[in-house]
Structures are given as C-alpha cells and as structure tokens.
Scaffold this active site. Structure first.
Site, PDB file in Angstrom:
ATOM      1  N   SER A 182      -2.486   7.335  15.952  1.00 23.77           N
ATOM      2  CA  SER A 182      -3.379   7.972  14.982  1.00 23.77           C
ATOM      3  C   SER A 182      -3.451   9.486  15.110  1.00 23.77           C
ATOM      4  CB  SER A 182      -4.780   7.377  15.103  1.00 23.77           C
ATOM      5  OG  SER A 182      -5.260   7.498  16.418  1.00 23.77           O
ATOM      6  N   HIS A 210      -2.973   2.243  10.988  1.00 18.41           N
ATOM      7  CA  HIS A 210      -2.488   3.325  10.124  1.00 18.41           C
ATOM      8  C   HIS A 210      -1.191   2.962   9.399  1.00 18.41           C
ATOM      9  CE1 HIS A 210      -5.315   6.572  10.891  1.00 18.41           C
ATOM     10  NE2 HIS A 210      -5.448   6.035  12.095  1.00 18.41           N
ATOM     11  N   LYS A 241      -8.755   2.126   5.920  1.00 17.97           N
ATOM     12  CA  LYS A 241      -7.906   3.305   5.701  1.00 17.97           C
ATOM     13  C   LYS A 241      -7.164   3.136   4.367  1.00 17.97           C
ATOM     14  CE  LYS A 241      -7.845   3.755  10.703  1.00 17.97           C
ATOM     15  NZ  LYS A 241      -9.071   4.544  10.844  1.00 17.97           N
TER      16      LYS A 241
END
Ligand SMILES: Cc1ncc(COP(=O)(O)O)c(C=O)c1O
Length: 393
Positions: A182, A210, A241
């Site tokens: 990240s 991610h 996300k």
C-alpha cells in the site's frame, strides 16, 4: 483536584509537533472525486483509494437508496445472531464467483478481515512467515494469534524459502504477503511464494486490498493477474477501495469460511453491514463486469502520471500500480512537499514514520480512472514547481 492521567499524551504530541510530524485531519467538503473541495479549497485529489470513481457512480447510489427503502438503514445484529440478511449472502455468492473460490465471508472492513482471519486460524504453536512491508492489519492479526512471527526482507522469495525449510517437518505455518503493497505500490512475488508454500506445506495467504478492482481480468486481483488460481488458500479483498464502499472479505474453501463463521472475532462480535452497503458492493461487481473500460482508463492515467513524474526526475521507488510514491527522504521534508502541493492546488498526503521507515518518507499519489489528463498535467506542473523549490529534482 485530580491531575490528568493522560497528560503524558501532550508531551507526545509536542514531540510530534517539534519534529514537523503533527497532522490535522484534512476535511472533504463534498464528494470523494478527482477534483474536490478539501479544507475549503478546490484541489486535484491524489490521495484517495477510489481507484475507479465508484464512490459516486450513479448505479451504486441508486442501488444503495433502493436498499435503504426496502430494508432500512441497519442490520441490527452481528451476523451470527440476527444480522445475516439475504443481501449479505447474495454479496458473498457474487464475490466467490468473482474471485473464483468456493466461498466468501464478508467482514466490516479489510482490516477486520485480515486481523480476524490470521488470529482465528493460528495459535501460539504456529509460525507466520511475513513480508516486512505487509499491512498493519496483517501485523496486528499475527500478534493477536500469538504465533511466532518470522519476517522476511521485502519480496525476497529465497529468504522466505530458507525460513520455511528451516522449520521442523509438521510445523503448521502461514506464508503471507500483500498483493499490492500500500505504501510503495509494488506487487508481491506471488508465483515464487506459491512455489515456496507448495514445497514446504505452508498455508498461502494474499491480501489483495489494493489489487481488487485494479489487477487481473475485470479487476479480479493479483491472483488472476499471475494466473495462480487454486494455489492461494486465503485471499483477502477490500470493498473500501476500488469497490467504492466499505468492508473486506475472505475468499477460500468452504471449510475455511465455515470455520471463520465460528472463530473470527470481528464476524462474531461486531454488527454486520447495513444492507445498503451490501447492495452497493453488488452493484460495483456489476460495473466491473459491464464496464471493464474504466479499469483501462485507470491504467492509462497511471502510465501517463507515473511517466510524467519520472520525466521530471522524481524518485518514484518500485511502483507497479496506480500507487506512486514520490520519495522525499526525511519525514519533515515529505510533509513540507505535501503542504506546498496543497497550497498550489494538489492534495497528495505525506507519509512518514511509523507508517514507513524514517528515511523513506514520501508523498503518496494515487490516480483514479476519473482524473482527466488536464487534471493530471496540472498536478505534474505543481510537482515540478514545488519539487524544484525543495530541491527534490
Ligand atoms: C494492504 C491493505 N490491506 C488492508 C487494508 C484495510 O482495508 P480497509 O480500509 O477496508 O479496512 C488496507 C487499507 O488501508 C490496505 O492498504
């Protein structure tokens, strides 16, 4: 009069201030979008994990509102008592198909998914082999499990192999990595680590927070990107996300998911998602299937922006994803870079110790599918101006 037992916190805060590391929260005055008002100023937003712009996608908004009208605003209970609604089950079925696994369990956040799973499946008799840059939620899960933790240097497959081979035969062990890291935006060496896990009998776990919605076919993640389906025992993804809402999930075998229903503490002891969140996430999966071109736009923007930063001479580390760090050295320098960019109309958060090593402070940038080239070029122009001023380029 009683003296304040928390007074020592003021000393800690003063220390942060004297090191230039104290931060006030930046306040968003509107929607989470590519250009948005923050602290009363319209800025190009390079700090959001809203990779595909789904936080404001019309279909997701419509489905969330419809779910509120139909089911209300809350689930009213933890999953194991009265808080499992049919819409939670539908989301889990959809995620299992998306990740190509037998089953999925959804948690309240990606953090809860990692911490809740690692702590549930291991005991103090076990060993965890973990990349040094794995996410805090993995580290906390490891600590909660009380298993022995053996950390290998970042992405060093041979080091992970040496650790795994040195353990006694029959030792239960977990090999764990982020899919996309990240803070650095680089990608875990999944094929190599899967081979180590197979050679040595490790449980293989990947946190694809991610990567979900970003890598692989229709955003299936790094497992799909590397073609290692069936070789990873536990996949974690986030709904907070690229999916644009909130939550995390674990994808794996039916036995794994059944076990987590009985032993994962955030699942057992914290209320489930409002039905509108589940509906939103199902809509996001529909968008990934029907509009894969938004993922192409994300990657086109990523290439444009990363190449621009590199052309200007910035150190962008080892990034292979839409997360591009701009290295600044010491923490106070990263914070200065971030503050000056903000004054010039660009929001890119400074990241310093303890999130990253003391001498590896940076400004972290994330482009999204919804940035226009004009917005990205504007940001590059401001990076050039401030980078020269701070002698980073
Ligand atoms: C690698 C990684 N894993 C897990 C998480 C936690 O996800 P969530 O924000 O859904 O709790 C994050 C979020 O910062 C992350 O970067």
């Amino acid at each position: 009069m009683r003296s304040d037992p928390l007074a020592y916190l003021n000393t800690e805060l003063d220390n942060l201030k004297s090191q230039g590391l104290h931060r006030s929260l930046r306040i968003l005055d509107g929607r989470q979008e590519a250009t948005t008002p923050i602290d009363g100023k319209s800025v190009v937003n390079l700090s959001s994990n809203n990779y595909l712009g789904l936080t404001t996608h019309p279909l997701l908004i419509e489905r969330a509102i419809a779910a509120i009208r139909e089911f209300g605003v809350g689930s009213g209970s933890v999953r194991t008592i009265a808080g499992t609604m049919e819409i939670h089950m539908e989301l889990e079925r959809r995620l299992a198909a998306f990740k190509k696994t037998a089953a999925v369990v959804v948690f309240q956040s990606g953090f809860a998914a990692n911490a809740g799973t690692v702590s549930a499946i291991l005991t103090k008799e076990d060993v965890i082999i973990s990349d040094e840059l794995n996410h805090a939620s993995i580290i906390d899960g490891c600590r909660l499990s009380r298993a022995a933790i053996k950390v290998f240097p970042h992405k060093d497959v041979d080091a992970a192999r040496r650790i795994a081979h040195a353990l006694p035969a029959g030792q239960r062990k977990l090999l764990i990595t982020d899919g996309v890291f990240s803070m650095d935006g680089d990608v875990g060496p999944l094929p190599g680590l899967c081979a180590v896990a197979e050679e040595t009998g490790c449980i293989m776990m990947v946190d694809d927070a991610h990567a979900s919605g970003v890598f692989g076919q229709n955003g299936r993640g790094t497992i799909d990107h590397f073609g290692v389906h069936g070789r990873v025992d536990i996949q974690v993804g986030t709904l907070s996300k690229a999916i644009g809402a909130l939550g995390g999930y674990v994808a794996g075998s039916k036995a794994l998911i059944d076990f987590l229903h009985h032993r994962a503490r955030p699942f057992l002891f914290s209320t489930s998602h409002p039905p509108s969140v589940a509906a939103t996430c199902i809509a996001a999966l529909d968008v990934l299937e029907q509009e894969p071109q938004i993922i192409d736009r994300l990657w086109a923007n990523t290439r444009f922006f990363k190449a621009g930063l590199q052309r200007l001479g910035f150190d962008t580390g080892m990034s292979e994803s839409p997360i591009t760090p701009v290295m600044a050295g010491e923490g106070s320098r990263a914070m200065k870079l971030s503050d000056r960019l903000f004054e010039e109309g660009v929001f890119a958060q400074g990241i310093a110790f303890p999130t990253v090593a003391r001498d590896r402070a940076r400004v972290r940038t994330i482009v999204t599918a919804t940035h226009t080239q004009d917005e990205l070029q504007f940001a590059l122009d401001q990076f050039e101006k401030v980078g020269r001023e701070l002698e980073l380029i």
